[in-house]
Motif scaffolding. Structure first.
Motif, mmCIF file in Angstrom:
data_model
loop_
_atom_site.group_PDB
_atom_site.id
_atom_site.type_symbol
_atom_site.label_atom_id
_atom_site.label_comp_id
_atom_site.label_asym_id
_atom_site.label_seq_id
_atom_site.Cartn_x
_atom_site.Cartn_y
_atom_site.Cartn_z
ATOM 1 N N TYR A 27 0.882 -1.157 0.000
ATOM 2 C CA TYR A 27 0.000 0.000 0.000
ATOM 3 C C TYR A 27 0.931 1.222 0.000
ATOM 4 N N PRO A 28 0.607 2.265 -0.807
ATOM 5 C CA PRO A 28 1.532 3.393 -0.913
ATOM 6 C C PRO A 28 1.720 4.149 0.408
ATOM 7 N N GLY A 29 2.816 4.834 0.525
ATOM 8 C CA GLY A 29 3.097 5.676 1.695
ATOM 9 C C GLY A 29 4.475 6.286 1.532
ATOM 10 N N ASN A 52 -4.750 -2.088 1.959
ATOM 11 C CA ASN A 52 -3.988 -1.536 3.085
ATOM 12 C C ASN A 52 -2.773 -2.426 3.360
ATOM 13 N N GLU A 53 -1.971 -2.025 4.333
ATOM 14 C CA GLU A 53 -0.703 -2.716 4.572
ATOM 15 C C GLU A 53 -0.893 -4.109 5.151
ATOM 16 N N LYS A 54 -1.953 -4.282 5.939
ATOM 17 C CA LYS A 54 -2.191 -5.597 6.541
ATOM 18 C C LYS A 54 -2.510 -6.607 5.434
ATOM 19 N N PRO A 343 -10.731 19.473 -6.032
ATOM 20 C CA PRO A 343 -12.146 19.303 -5.712
ATOM 21 C C PRO A 343 -12.426 19.304 -4.200
ATOM 22 N N HIS A 344 -11.422 18.999 -3.388
ATOM 23 C CA HIS A 344 -11.649 19.010 -1.936
ATOM 24 C C HIS A 344 -12.043 20.409 -1.434
ATOM 25 N N ARG A 345 -11.555 21.438 -2.156
ATOM 26 C CA ARG A 345 -11.733 22.805 -1.683
ATOM 27 C C ARG A 345 -13.200 23.169 -1.464
ATOM 28 N N GLY A 363 -4.625 12.492 4.056
ATOM 29 C CA GLY A 363 -4.583 12.573 2.601
ATOM 30 C C GLY A 363 -4.367 14.019 2.220
ATOM 31 N N CYS A 364 -4.461 14.325 0.924
ATOM 32 C CA CYS A 364 -4.329 15.730 0.504
ATOM 33 C C CYS A 364 -5.307 16.598 1.282
ATOM 34 N N TYR A 365 -6.489 16.026 1.523
ATOM 35 C CA TYR A 365 -7.551 16.815 2.145
ATOM 36 C C TYR A 365 -7.235 17.243 3.572
ATOM 37 N N THR A 366 -6.198 16.667 4.185
ATOM 38 C CA THR A 366 -5.798 17.143 5.517
ATOM 39 C C THR A 366 -5.397 18.619 5.443
ATOM 40 N N ILE A 408 -13.159 11.798 4.784
ATOM 41 C CA ILE A 408 -12.179 10.764 4.501
ATOM 42 C C ILE A 408 -12.053 10.584 2.988
ATOM 43 N N GLY A 409 -10.838 10.377 2.492
ATOM 44 C CA GLY A 409 -10.610 10.206 1.056
ATOM 45 C C GLY A 409 -11.035 8.824 0.582
ATOM 46 N N ASP A 410 -11.124 8.632 -0.722
ATOM 47 C CA ASP A 410 -11.558 7.339 -1.260
ATOM 48 C C ASP A 410 -10.569 6.231 -0.889
ATOM 49 N N SER A 411 -9.291 6.498 -1.082
ATOM 50 C CA SER A 411 -8.305 5.464 -0.781
ATOM 51 C C SER A 411 -8.280 5.157 0.720
ATOM 52 N N THR A 412 -8.404 6.203 1.514
ATOM 53 C CA THR A 412 -8.355 6.027 2.963
ATOM 54 C C THR A 412 -9.599 5.299 3.472
ATOM 55 N N PHE A 413 -10.744 5.594 2.856
ATOM 56 C CA PHE A 413 -11.978 4.902 3.230
ATOM 57 C C PHE A 413 -11.827 3.393 2.995
ATOM 58 N N ASP A 437 -14.282 11.619 -2.791
ATOM 59 C CA ASP A 437 -13.872 10.679 -3.833
ATOM 60 C C ASP A 437 -13.288 11.428 -5.029
ATOM 61 N N ASN A 438 -11.956 11.568 -5.016
ATOM 62 C CA ASN A 438 -11.295 12.234 -6.155
ATOM 63 C C ASN A 438 -10.724 11.199 -7.119
ATOM 64 N N SER A 439 -11.213 9.973 -7.014
ATOM 65 C CA SER A 439 -10.895 8.901 -7.964
ATOM 66 C C SER A 439 -9.409 8.573 -8.083
ATOM 67 N N ILE A 440 -8.662 8.784 -7.019
ATOM 68 C CA ILE A 440 -7.230 8.454 -7.055
ATOM 69 C C ILE A 440 -6.685 8.546 -5.631
ATOM 70 N N THR A 441 -5.542 7.925 -5.395
ATOM 71 C CA THR A 441 -4.814 8.106 -4.148
ATOM 72 C C THR A 441 -3.891 9.300 -4.378
ATOM 73 N N GLY A 442 -4.310 10.472 -3.926
ATOM 74 C CA GLY A 442 -3.652 11.711 -4.340
ATOM 75 C C GLY A 442 -2.350 12.016 -3.622
ATOM 76 N N MET A 443 -2.407 12.054 -2.312
ATOM 77 C CA MET A 443 -1.289 12.536 -1.508
ATOM 78 C C MET A 443 0.047 11.885 -1.850
ATOM 79 N N THR A 444 0.017 10.584 -2.108
ATOM 80 C CA THR A 444 1.260 9.851 -2.338
ATOM 81 C C THR A 444 1.675 9.885 -3.814
HETATM 82 C C1 LIG Z 1 -1.098 3.541 7.568
HETATM 83 C C2 LIG Z 1 -0.753 4.543 6.547
HETATM 84 N N1 LIG Z 1 -0.458 4.128 5.305
HETATM 85 C C3 LIG Z 1 -0.121 5.027 4.345
HETATM 86 C C4 LIG Z 1 -0.088 6.356 4.616
HETATM 87 C C5 LIG Z 1 0.319 7.328 3.554
HETATM 88 N N2 LIG Z 1 -0.812 8.048 3.017
HETATM 89 C C6 LIG Z 1 -1.178 9.229 3.517
HETATM 90 S S1 LIG Z 1 -2.545 9.790 2.782
HETATM 91 C C7 LIG Z 1 -2.680 8.466 1.785
HETATM 92 C C8 LIG Z 1 -3.737 8.282 0.750
HETATM 93 C C9 LIG Z 1 -4.658 9.342 0.567
HETATM 94 O O1 LIG Z 1 -5.514 9.043 -0.507
HETATM 95 P P1 LIG Z 1 -7.023 9.431 -0.462
HETATM 96 O O2 LIG Z 1 -7.638 8.971 0.798
HETATM 97 O O3 LIG Z 1 -7.642 8.943 -1.708
HETATM 98 O O4 LIG Z 1 -6.997 11.012 -0.405
HETATM 99 P P2 LIG Z 1 -6.341 12.088 -1.410
HETATM 100 O O5 LIG Z 1 -4.926 12.288 -1.015
HETATM 101 O O6 LIG Z 1 -6.507 11.563 -2.802
HETATM 102 O O7 LIG Z 1 -7.123 13.327 -1.186
HETATM 103 C C10 LIG Z 1 -1.655 7.612 2.029
HETATM 104 C C11 LIG Z 1 -1.476 6.367 1.290
HETATM 105 C C12 LIG Z 1 -0.379 6.740 5.953
HETATM 106 N N3 LIG Z 1 -0.333 8.017 6.332
HETATM 107 N N4 LIG Z 1 -0.715 5.825 6.870
#
Ligand SMILES: Cc1ncc(C[n+]2csc(CCOP(=O)(O)OP(=O)(O)O)c2C)c(N)n1
Lengths: 574, 191
Positions: A27-29, A52-54, A343-345, A363-366, A408-413, A437-444
């Motif tokens: 899982y990306p990070g 996810n990592e597990k 789009p989060h804005r 995520g980016c939305y933080t 919560i973002g799509d990937s995080t959800f 839902d921005n259709s991608i894992t953005g932050m990473t």
């Molecule tokens: C346990 C864990 N794994 C990975 C990350 C790294 N990480 C931070 S945000 C994120 C994904 C965010 O994607 P999404 O929820 O789609 O939101 P976006 O950034 O697209 O707005 C990841 C993989 C983390 N912080 N914690």
């Protein structure tokens, strides 16, 4: 032999290829992401993003028990999520090599904490290797597979931001073909229930003894004798900083195997130098261990447990100075911000306007937490928004839930929000969850995920239907809105908050940086009409500024999302 | 030993610039380390990339007071990092201004007269209107390579070596554009 400049992470991926690794699940990070992205470029390696990592680590362990050399990569906090399988895989061992890379982020360049993953090696009784440049990233990855098989254990590979994200020269070798090993049913080894696990724990302790012996003789650790007034024990990037700062004025015990430690060899080294320092970023793990064995070392009395070091830190603390820089200008900081067109804005503007309590996530939305949006109260770890809002709402008077949401973002959800949502429904909390839902894992950096319809190798995949998912969790109220449509968003949020039932709002619009998203023409302000009211500034767009009572749009940055125009009372943006 | 820093705002193309420099010095037979930024700061934050070339490079990062050259992709960032230069080191910077969020929100001010403030430092300076030059060459995105062109003038490296590094690093689709931007940057530094 071909030589190439490679990023540490890309060198790890090359090591996977050369080692005959067949299976990668991650899982990306940040700072670990590029390992898996580059592993995916080799046709010989099956590589995937897991939710996810597990799941990633369990899949890799399954592949390794099934006979294939396998691998997972994650950031430090990802190891917390994956810890459960890792601790018990230490008992079962593997059939073919299994390597788990974990990248720490000293200085928190891109993380929510600064934990030291070396603790896990000791806690799970797993060998841990730490490379100090890209060449070692590749070599140690290959060695890790051999050691994993030799000692029948998963092996941890520890990286850090400065190793993962630095490029240096690597010479490339060819791939060794490691055929699938035979899988043999063996419940005494692979079914971990008390009767079997008690016996496996004995095996683990015996392995630890062997690993300690191996540590004393292995060539992963290197001794470099120079001037003997100063002795340095260090690994990874801290070794490079020490080498840079002290050069030949010190002797070095460079650790490549950081768990278990070669205590006897270090004792001998200690006897040869006048003063011995341990230089380790973050926690005092080496120091405590060596002191326990009666070795006199200096460590954290000089060096901080906080943040990253540099050659200068070491010069200052050990050789007492010669740091010679001019003074820094006190410049306004430049924190990261939501991109123009993000789009989060739109959602955060609405949440901010309604003055809600916002339980955030990662995520980016933080970035919605920052000024001027200021639309977030809490951010902990991935998935915590959905469970957290439930706890908060249930703890407080019913009125509270009418003014609080989780975002919560799509990937995080998908990573870890779903179980929280099941809990909301099961325990009937009146909580409202907004999925961005921005259709991608953005932050990473734009990774595919189960809801995007593509795999890591860019092949089509069934798209996880988020509405159906939430419905299956038992949520009756599911709404979808376009975050560019501020009026729609506001009325839906208000409506869902007014009803004391579980609800999910999916704010759907793809990330503005996606190649498939068309950039609009940059907008401009009609300065004649602009009254300088500053309404357009409330969305915190990096492309808009206000000077001399006139709004101005930077045409190099603007992507024409028109959000600012919707707020303008004079209709002067177009 | 040659220590270069590339400073700018996330998204301005410092990765490509650092990789071109990495290729340049590797081709010349140096040991090279490049330290990049990925993740959070790329979302419009202050970004610094280090490129080090020499006989035997240990640390990938450069300490304050140790840089020989800084390429600043934005004025405020140039000022923020100027103290990393050695006395007599060179700062080549774009006159582009990107206001950071605390300035946009009115909480802070964008420093006025940055060229004057840079006079405080004992360094060589060259201000380049990289955005305009790059736009003329075909795209404002090539401002990073305009600055490399400007840096190439006193780099002690043949232009053909620079072009080789560009060819090895830039995607073929954008090569012509970047070669044009590089030449334009070179010309503006020469006169
Ligand atoms: C346990 C864990 N794994 C990975 C990350 C790294 N990480 C931070 S945000 C994120 C994904 C965010 O994607 P999404 O929820 O789609 O939101 P976006 O950034 O697209 O707005 C990841 C993989 C983390 N912080 N914690």
């Amino acid at each position: 032999m071909e030589k190439k400049m490679l990023l540490g992470n890309v060198a790890v991926a090359r090591g996977l290829y050369e080692a005959g690794c067949r299976f990668v699940s991650s899982y990306p990070g940040t700072p670990s992401t590029e390992i898996t992205e580059h592993a995916a470029k080799y046709d010989e390696i099956y590589a995937e993003w897991a939710p996810n990592e597990k799941v990633a680590v369990e899949s890799s362990i399954g592949a390794a028990i099934g006979g294939a050399r396998s691998f997972s990569a994650m950031k430090h906090v990802g190891l917390n999520v994956a810890a459960d399988p890792i601790f018990t895989a230490s008992y079962t061992g593997i059939t073919a090599g299994c390597v788990i890379a974990v990248a720490d982020d000293m200085g928190m360049h891109s993380s929510q904490n600064e934990q030291d993953s070396r603790h896990y090696a000791r806690a799970a009784k797993l060998m841990m290797l730490e490379p100090a440049d890209s060449r070692e990233c590749k070599e140690f990855t290959k060695l890790a597979f051999e050691l994993s098989e030799k000692y029948d254990t998963p092996v941890l590979l520890r990286l850090s931001t400065r190793i993962s994200h630095s490029q240096s020269v690597v010479s490339l070798d060819s791939r060794v073909d490691v055929p699938l090993k035979e899988y043999k049913k063996d419940i005494s080894k692979y079914v971990m229930m008390p009767g079997m696990a008690k016996k496996r724990h004995v095996v683990v302790e015996e392995r630890e003894k062997k690993l300690r012996e191996f540590a004393e003789t292995c060539d992963l650790n290197k001794i470099e004798m120079n001037d003997t007034k100063i002795g340095i024990i260090a690994s990874g990037i801290a070794y490079q900083y020490a080498r840079e700062a002290l050069g030949d004025k010190a002797s070095y015990f460079k650790l490549g195997l950081i768990y278990p430690l070669p205590v006897e060899s270090i004792k001998k080294f200690a006897a040869q130098v006048d003063k011995l320092y341990v230089i380790e970023e973050l926690d005092d793990i080496f120091e405590t261990h060596l002191k326990k064995h009666g070795i006199k070392v200096t460590g954290k009395e000089l060096f901080s447990k906080i943040g990253e070091y540099s050659p200068n830190t070491i010069r200052e603390k050990i050789s007492g100075g010669d740091v010679h820089a001019a003074t820094a200008f006190d410049a306004p900081p430049r924190p990261p911000a939501l991109c123009p067109g993000c789009p989060h804005r739109g959602i955060f503007y609405v949440l901010s306007k309604l003055r809600l309590t916002v339980y955030g996530d990662i995520g980016c939305y933080t970035l919605g937490a920052l000024s001027p949006l200021n639309a977030m109260d809490i951010t902990l770890c991935m998935g915590a928004s959905v469970s957290g809002i439930h706890g908060m709402n249930m703890a407080r008077e019913p009125e509270f839930a009418k003014h609080s949401v989780a975002v919560i973002g799509d990937s995080t959800f998908i990573h870890s929000g779903i179980t929280g949502l099941i809990n909301i429904v099961y325990n009937q909390s009146p909580s409202t969850v907004i999925i961005l839902d921005n259709s991608i894992t953005g932050m990473t950096g734009h990774q595919q995920n189960p809801a995007t319809g593509l795999t890591l190798k860019n092949r089509p995949a069934p798209m996880l239907d988020l509405e159906a998912m939430c419905r299956a969790c038992g949520v009756a109220r599911i709404r979808v809105c376009d975050p560019y449509d501020l009026k729609e968003c506001e009325s839906i949020v208000k409506e869902e908050l007014s009803i004391p039932e579980p609800s999910v709002i999916i704010a759907r619009r793809p990330c503005a940086l996606l190649k498939s998203v068309k950039r609009g023409e940059p907008l401009a302000v009609d300065e004649e009409k602009c009254i300088g009211c500053g309404m357009c500034m409330k969305i915190g767009c990096p492309a808009i500024s206000l000077t001399d009572k006139k709004a101005h749009i930077d045409s190099a940055l603007c992507v024409g999302c028109e959000l600012c125009g919707k707020l303008c009372p004079k209709n002067c943006i177009g | 030993m040659y220590n270069i820093m590339i400073v700018g705002v996330g998204g301005q193309g410092s990765l490509l610039a650092s990789r071109i420099l990495g290729a340049l010095y590797t081709n010349r037979g140096f040991d090279v380390k490049v330290s990049e930024v990925h993740g959070m700061s790329q979302r419009g934050g202050s970004v610094v990339t280090y490129v080090r070339a020499g006989e035997n490079i240990a640390s990938p990062i450069i300490a304050p007071g140790d840089a020989d050259l800084i390429l600043g992709f934005e004025q405020l960032e140039a000022l923020r990092w100027a103290h990393y230069l050695k006395p007599g080191g060179s700062l080549i910077y774009s006159t582009q201004e990107i206001k950071p969020m605390p300035v946009l929100t009115g909480a802070m001010e964008y420093p006025a007269d940055i060229p004057v403030k840079l006079e405080e430092y004992n360094i060589k300076k060259l201000a380049v209107d990289a955005l305009t030059i790059a736009t003329r060459a075909g795209s404002p995105k090539a401002a990073n390579v305009v600055l490399l062109g400007a840096a190439s003038v006193h780099s002690g490296t043949d232009i053909s070596d620079w072009e080789t590094a560009l060819r090895e690093t830039v995607p073929p689709k954008f090569l012509e554009l970047n070669l044009r931007a590089f030449k334009a940057g070179r010309e503006c530094a020469a006169d």
